[in-house]
Design a protein around this motif. Structure first.
Motif, PDB file in Angstrom:
ATOM      1  N   THR A  63      -4.358  12.567  50.212  1.00 15.23           N
ATOM      2  CA  THR A  63      -3.352  13.336  49.475  1.00 15.23           C
ATOM      3  C   THR A  63      -2.474  12.327  48.735  1.00 15.23           C
ATOM      4  O   THR A  63      -2.539  11.130  49.015  1.00 15.23           O
ATOM      5  CB  THR A  63      -2.465  14.191  50.404  1.00 15.23           C
ATOM      6  OG1 THR A  63      -1.497  13.340  51.051  1.00 15.23           O
ATOM      7  CG2 THR A  63      -3.290  14.929  51.447  1.00 15.23           C
ATOM      8  N   PRO A  64      -1.618  12.791  47.821  1.00 13.91           N
ATOM      9  CA  PRO A  64      -0.735  11.848  47.113  1.00 13.91           C
ATOM     10  C   PRO A  64       0.436  11.335  47.956  1.00 13.91           C
ATOM     11  O   PRO A  64       1.445  10.921  47.402  1.00 13.91           O
ATOM     12  CB  PRO A  64      -0.232  12.676  45.920  1.00 13.91           C
ATOM     13  CG  PRO A  64      -1.179  13.791  45.782  1.00 13.91           C
ATOM     14  CD  PRO A  64      -1.633  14.095  47.177  1.00 13.91           C
ATOM     15  N   VAL A 161      -9.994   7.391  45.611  1.00 13.06           N
ATOM     16  CA  VAL A 161      -9.275   8.231  44.648  1.00 13.06           C
ATOM     17  C   VAL A 161      -8.125   7.427  44.048  1.00 13.06           C
ATOM     18  O   VAL A 161      -7.520   6.576  44.710  1.00 13.06           O
ATOM     19  CB  VAL A 161      -8.762   9.535  45.302  1.00 13.06           C
ATOM     20  CG1 VAL A 161      -7.654   9.274  46.297  1.00 13.06           C
ATOM     21  CG2 VAL A 161      -8.292  10.540  44.249  1.00 13.06           C
ATOM     22  N   TYR A 163      -4.494   8.307  41.979  1.00 17.37           N
ATOM     23  CA  TYR A 163      -3.546   9.353  41.602  1.00 17.37           C
ATOM     24  C   TYR A 163      -2.545   8.781  40.607  1.00 17.37           C
ATOM     25  O   TYR A 163      -2.032   7.663  40.788  1.00 17.37           O
ATOM     26  CB  TYR A 163      -2.768   9.862  42.810  1.00 17.37           C
ATOM     27  CG  TYR A 163      -3.562  10.639  43.838  1.00 17.37           C
ATOM     28  CD1 TYR A 163      -4.252  11.800  43.494  1.00 17.37           C
ATOM     29  CD2 TYR A 163      -3.593  10.236  45.171  1.00 17.37           C
ATOM     30  CE1 TYR A 163      -4.951  12.525  44.437  1.00 17.37           C
ATOM     31  CE2 TYR A 163      -4.286  10.956  46.132  1.00 17.37           C
ATOM     32  CZ  TYR A 163      -4.966  12.100  45.758  1.00 17.37           C
ATOM     33  OH  TYR A 163      -5.663  12.823  46.709  1.00 17.37           O
ATOM     34  N   PHE A 165       1.006  10.372  38.723  1.00 17.90           N
ATOM     35  CA  PHE A 165       1.815  11.597  38.759  1.00 17.90           C
ATOM     36  C   PHE A 165       3.281  11.336  38.450  1.00 17.90           C
ATOM     37  O   PHE A 165       3.785  10.218  38.575  1.00 17.90           O
ATOM     38  CB  PHE A 165       1.689  12.282  40.125  1.00 17.90           C
ATOM     39  CG  PHE A 165       2.136  11.468  41.317  1.00 17.90           C
ATOM     40  CD1 PHE A 165       3.466  11.432  41.707  1.00 17.90           C
ATOM     41  CD2 PHE A 165       1.211  10.761  42.073  1.00 17.90           C
ATOM     42  CE1 PHE A 165       3.871  10.703  42.815  1.00 17.90           C
ATOM     43  CE2 PHE A 165       1.597  10.028  43.191  1.00 17.90           C
ATOM     44  CZ  PHE A 165       2.940   9.998  43.557  1.00 17.90           C
ATOM     45  N   VAL A 192      -0.379  16.254  39.335  1.00 21.40           N
ATOM     46  CA  VAL A 192      -1.101  15.015  39.631  1.00 21.40           C
ATOM     47  C   VAL A 192      -2.414  14.944  38.853  1.00 21.40           C
ATOM     48  O   VAL A 192      -3.205  15.889  38.853  1.00 21.40           O
ATOM     49  CB  VAL A 192      -1.399  14.912  41.147  1.00 21.40           C
ATOM     50  CG1 VAL A 192      -2.176  13.633  41.454  1.00 21.40           C
ATOM     51  CG2 VAL A 192      -0.117  14.966  41.964  1.00 21.40           C
ATOM     52  N   GLN A 194      -5.965  12.880  38.816  1.00 20.14           N
ATOM     53  CA  GLN A 194      -6.718  12.090  39.788  1.00 20.14           C
ATOM     54  C   GLN A 194      -8.126  11.781  39.302  1.00 20.14           C
ATOM     55  O   GLN A 194      -8.708  12.512  38.501  1.00 20.14           O
ATOM     56  CB  GLN A 194      -6.787  12.808  41.141  1.00 20.14           C
ATOM     57  CG  GLN A 194      -7.744  13.997  41.185  1.00 20.14           C
ATOM     58  CD  GLN A 194      -7.896  14.558  42.599  1.00 20.14           C
ATOM     59  OE1 GLN A 194      -6.957  15.134  43.137  1.00 20.14           O
ATOM     60  NE2 GLN A 194      -9.076  14.397  43.185  1.00 20.14           N
ATOM     61  N   CYS A 197     -12.742  13.369  40.936  1.00 20.43           N
ATOM     62  CA  CYS A 197     -12.346  14.709  41.365  1.00 20.43           C
ATOM     63  C   CYS A 197     -13.372  15.196  42.377  1.00 20.43           C
ATOM     64  O   CYS A 197     -14.437  15.703  42.007  1.00 20.43           O
ATOM     65  CB  CYS A 197     -12.272  15.647  40.171  1.00 20.43           C
ATOM     66  SG  CYS A 197     -11.530  17.248  40.549  1.00 20.43           S
ATOM     67  N   TRP A 203     -12.054  12.970  35.655  1.00 22.83           N
ATOM     68  CA  TRP A 203     -10.621  13.153  35.897  1.00 22.83           C
ATOM     69  C   TRP A 203     -10.334  14.642  36.073  1.00 22.83           C
ATOM     70  O   TRP A 203     -11.004  15.497  35.471  1.00 22.83           O
ATOM     71  CB  TRP A 203      -9.810  12.638  34.712  1.00 22.83           C
ATOM     72  CG  TRP A 203      -9.772  11.151  34.543  1.00 22.83           C
ATOM     73  CD1 TRP A 203     -10.568  10.395  33.729  1.00 22.83           C
ATOM     74  CD2 TRP A 203      -8.889  10.239  35.193  1.00 22.83           C
ATOM     75  NE1 TRP A 203     -10.233   9.058  33.837  1.00 22.83           N
ATOM     76  CE2 TRP A 203      -9.199   8.937  34.729  1.00 22.83           C
ATOM     77  CE3 TRP A 203      -7.848  10.388  36.126  1.00 22.83           C
ATOM     78  CZ2 TRP A 203      -8.515   7.792  35.155  1.00 22.83           C
ATOM     79  CZ3 TRP A 203      -7.171   9.252  36.552  1.00 22.83           C
ATOM     80  CH2 TRP A 203      -7.502   7.977  36.073  1.00 22.83           C
ATOM     81  N   TRP A 208       0.710  19.884  43.462  1.00 23.91           N
ATOM     82  CA  TRP A 208       0.816  19.652  44.897  1.00 23.91           C
ATOM     83  C   TRP A 208       2.215  19.937  45.431  1.00 23.91           C
ATOM     84  O   TRP A 208       3.215  19.707  44.747  1.00 23.91           O
ATOM     85  CB  TRP A 208       0.498  18.191  45.228  1.00 23.91           C
ATOM     86  CG  TRP A 208      -0.890  17.733  44.945  1.00 23.91           C
ATOM     87  CD1 TRP A 208      -1.449  17.483  43.716  1.00 23.91           C
ATOM     88  CD2 TRP A 208      -1.915  17.426  45.917  1.00 23.91           C
ATOM     89  NE1 TRP A 208      -2.750  17.039  43.864  1.00 23.91           N
ATOM     90  CE2 TRP A 208      -3.054  16.984  45.200  1.00 23.91           C
ATOM     91  CE3 TRP A 208      -1.954  17.464  47.312  1.00 23.91           C
ATOM     92  CZ2 TRP A 208      -4.229  16.601  45.847  1.00 23.91           C
ATOM     93  CZ3 TRP A 208      -3.118  17.078  47.950  1.00 23.91           C
ATOM     94  CH2 TRP A 208      -4.246  16.658  47.227  1.00 23.91           C
ATOM     95  N   GLU A 275      -0.948   5.661  42.551  1.00 25.44           N
ATOM     96  CA  GLU A 275      -1.280   5.558  43.968  1.00 25.44           C
ATOM     97  C   GLU A 275      -2.788   5.406  44.108  1.00 25.44           C
ATOM     98  O   GLU A 275      -3.545   5.936  43.281  1.00 25.44           O
ATOM     99  CB  GLU A 275      -0.811   6.810  44.713  1.00 25.44           C
ATOM    100  CG  GLU A 275      -1.026   6.776  46.221  1.00 25.44           C
ATOM    101  CD  GLU A 275      -0.444   8.001  46.915  1.00 25.44           C
ATOM    102  OE1 GLU A 275      -0.264   7.947  48.145  1.00 25.44           O
ATOM    103  OE2 GLU A 275      -0.174   9.009  46.231  1.00 25.44           O
TER     104      GLU A 275
END
Length: 338
Positions: A63-64, A161, A163, A165, A192, A194, A197, A203, A208, A275
């Motif tokens: 997750t972010p 991944v 991120y 954002f 976000v 990412q 995917c 992308w 979130w 991230e």
């Protein structure tokens, strides 16, 4: 995706769950089946990297804000309304169907809800944390944060991944570098971008809502091409309710959620962030930078602000390439990778 495309929830005595959702009892059973039942799962992070890797792959999801138990990350339909109550998330879709999703505690079946700290030894080693970011604080809080961010080219190699954002938080807590105790009562809302995917090397954008003490809500993704732009929109629409939207510029499609929680009454920290998970050098990054432009931030009383961005106030201890944040204007920040 329309609401009808979402796999229906099932109900038991504790509330509603997605299919294959693992409750705490399920986790206890599966861990007993797959690991030595006498092993305390907490000690695995220190003593057995192979078992730790097995736990991570089976039970956690990126997750972010760090790795979170899979059954505590909830994919919700586009347009879902999420009301956070004392022990459940009450989620309503655009057709008015409402489900109750039990909140997770800080631990389930002996496993922490969130894995993000280096205090767990060297594991999880592939969580890079926030690799570059800019922060802005306005003590009385914000009412909206809008802006575009550009979609870079695809990296030569796939990380787990990446991120990118904009986000609003109720406190200044940065994963990996801040202790877990500082994250008590924390939440973040964020549109976000990412890559990749899921299993596809494309992308995509999602919206979130992340907590460290209840779980995560995330909207259905929309794919987006390099060279396009995301319009991220976080707007307060009630006393403690926010609209969180991610719009693909070329198509006009939006993936969004609405979230209501008393502690969302004041979000006073704004961020522009890169991230990563599994980034192991420059080849895992795009060649082109990501530009966050035409950003607008408004105070809790609707006054447009002139943010003074602070670059990497708590820097990542292990950069992977030449991650750089450049503040050109208060309304324009770019993140470059090479």
């Amino acid at each position: 995706m329309q609401t009808s495309d979402v796999t229906p929830y099932h109900e038991d005595s504790r509330g509603y769950f997605p299919p294959h959702h693992q409750t705490g009892d399920d986790l206890d059973f599966m861990m007993t089946k797959n690991m030595n039942a006498e092993v305390d799962p907490q000690t695995v992070w220190y003593t057995s990297p192979p078992q730790a890797a097995e736990l991570l792959e089976k039970y956690y999801r990126e997750t972010p804000i760090g790795y979170v138990l899979k059954d505590c990350v909830h994919d919700v339909p586009i347009g879902a309304s999420v009301i956070v109550e004392s022990d459940v998330f009450r989620v309503s879709d655009l057709n008015g169907q409402t489900v109750k999703i039990p909140k997770c505690g800080v631990q389930r079946a002996g496993l922490p809800l969130v894995l993000f700290r280096s205090s767990l030894g060297a594991f999880p080693k592939d969580y890079n944390g926030w690799l570059a970011y800019a922060a802005y604080n306005y003590s009385s809080g914000f009412s909206s944060f809008w802006g575009n961010f550009s979609v870079p080219d695809k990296p030569a190699r796939r990380s787990r991944v990446l991120y990118l954002f904009t986000g609003l938080q109720n406190k200044d807590w940065v994963p990996l570098v801040d202790p877990a105790s500082n994250g008590e009562g924390f939440d973040i809302i964020q549109p976000v971008l990412q890559y990749p995917c899921g299993t596809e090397s494309v992308w995509c954008v999602r919206s979130w809502y992340v907590t460290l003490d209840g779980g995560v809500m995330v909207s259905h993704p929309l794919t987006i091409m390099p060279g396009d732009n995301v319009y991220g929109n976080m707007t307060k629409i009630g006393e403690h309710e926010w609209y969180v939207g991610s719009t693909v510029a070329t198509s006009g499609q939006t993936t969004y959620i609405r979230v209501s929680h008393p502690r969302l009454a004041k979000q006073s920290w704004a961020y522009v962030t890169l991230e990563g998970y599994g980034v192991k050098g420059c080849s895992y990054y795009p060649d082109n930078s990501c530009s966050f432009s035409d950003m607008r931030i408004y105070s809790s009383v609707g006054q447009q602000l002139d943010p003074k961005w602070h670059v990497n106030p708590k820097p990542n201890p292990k950069p992977e390439c030449d991650e750089t944040v450049t503040v050109a204007y208060p309304s324009r920040v770019s993140i470059s990778f090479q």
